[in-house]
Write an enzyme that holds these catalytic residues in place. Sequence first.
Site: not given
Ligand code: M6R
Length: 593
Positions: A477, A27, A470, A474, A2, A75, A101
Amino acid sequence: MCGIVGFIGNKNAKDIILNGLTRLEYRGYDSAGLSLFNNRYQIFDVYKDEGRVQKLIDSTKNAPFSNIGIGHTRWATHGRVNQENSHPHYSQTRRFIIVHNGVIENYQQLKDQYLSKSKFYSETDTEVIAQLIETFSQTLHVENAITTTLKLLHGSYALLVLDANDPEKIYAAKYKSPLVIGKSSEGITIASDLMALIGYSNTYHPLEDKTFVVARKDDVRVFNLDHLPIDVEFKPLELTDTDTTKGEFAHYMMKEIHEQPSVIRRIITNYFVPNQTFINPEIIQSIQGSDRVYILAAGTSMHAGLVGKQLLEKLAFIPVEVHIASEFAYQKPLLSKNPFFILITQSGETADLRACVVSINEMKYKSLTITNVPTSTLAREATYSLELFAGPEIAVASTKAYVAQVSVLAILAYELSSKSFDIKKELSIAALSIEHFLENQAMLYLTRNYLTKRNCFFIGRGLDYLVGLEAALKLKEISYIQTEGFAAGELKHGTIALIEDGTPVIALISDPTINGNTRSNLKEVQARGANTFRIVMESCKQEGDQVILEDVHPLLTPLVMVVPTQLIAYYAALERSYDIDKPRNLAKSVTVE
Ligand code: M6R
């Protein structure tokens, strides 16, 4: 998640709001909407639908000039993704128009208690707010009707409200969800993110929780919920367009991957004044005075936290536990007598972490937020904060924030250690190693020839295993390939059953002391048909290894080893023509639990 943008001033609000919403697209959202004042009919027109901001740009092409308006990208949480549930929402007579939001947890109860006679237009929790304001405004002054409503809400909100009877004002309010006000001689912009203010505001103020704002075109007043005025400070807005554009790159993700060496260098410059670090000595004392550090984070930031644990334990000999924020918030482990909490978050707005910090503060423990957004909610709510200096990260897939998080954690661990090496020099070497790799990378080849199956595995030991976690996040996702990161030695205890002909297995090898062990595990999967690929550090290289990276300090290898895996994910998504910067179902800033 949002995005909100509102404008009142001397310009066409539509242009500023649509530009702002476009900047907030990163976002994550599924619908977009906008409300503008129609001077001819003296009403607020509402344009909204599911789909991209571009659709809204097209549908408002002929909208008449209005110097006031509010916009939103939604969202979905309550109610399906459709036109009716998109914001803005309005009260029964359409006098009050709102964008919101956050989540109103008690919306059903409020509906039953106060609004049984109101006609509802959507399935959302948000609409309750508009209807309550209208109901209370029948007996109260508008501002009191809004604050009375705010006091009834349980949950979270960043809110903009328009009143068709007084189109010279935007009302705003905030609790838990972020909202910033920007000012310039041309008007007032209120948005959920600084990004939307670029080009329209010279100064900004991040609103505190439980504040209520009355904005006119040349004046902003901030109140608490009891309507008492609050003095607020506006700071210069230093972000520019170059921070938020793709430049020569096709995608933000690629731009951000390439920024990583300069992010490390910026961290060095910002954290070291000639011979001393810039870390507040109170942070060091608090950690030294604790008996255990708890690192809390989500997603990529949690993976950086896992590396942080190794750095703190190996350099500073401090025991560390790492917890997933959403689990820790409601399933606390047995805490040590004197804990210290480190919250790692790129955005500083992650709701799961917010739930943690609220309970940490209730227990009166000290905490540190490490974040890219020093004005964020989590930076303000923890006892201390440290900045990542990564610059805006716009691609949903986090890359440079991870590298920045590991770098800042390394500096923190170093400050807590006996300082037996030169961390500045070692971080500079890591920056150079990434730079050299990026100059010569040929990862496209890899993704074309290797990632042909529905699944993929990253394997490694020690720090490489943590990088593998990690790397897997990546790849899954943004390419939607089912990927897992595994401790190489653990494969034979179960996962190896998944290996069949052609299964891609990517090994990460950076530690000469366990090089042979990981290679034995590679042989095991090769024997079962896996299609293997090796990303190794120079000191571990063997004939046939595909990616060789220049050696760095053994505790800083994640900074460099992660980079080829980011590119693997990027090219896998590119090959499949997926939306690399905005992968399906995901939002950049996850502001709901
Ligand atoms: O803003 P944040 O670092 O708290 O966000 C945490 C996760 O939502 C963020 O790292 C998410 O896993 C990423 N999309 C990964 O690429």
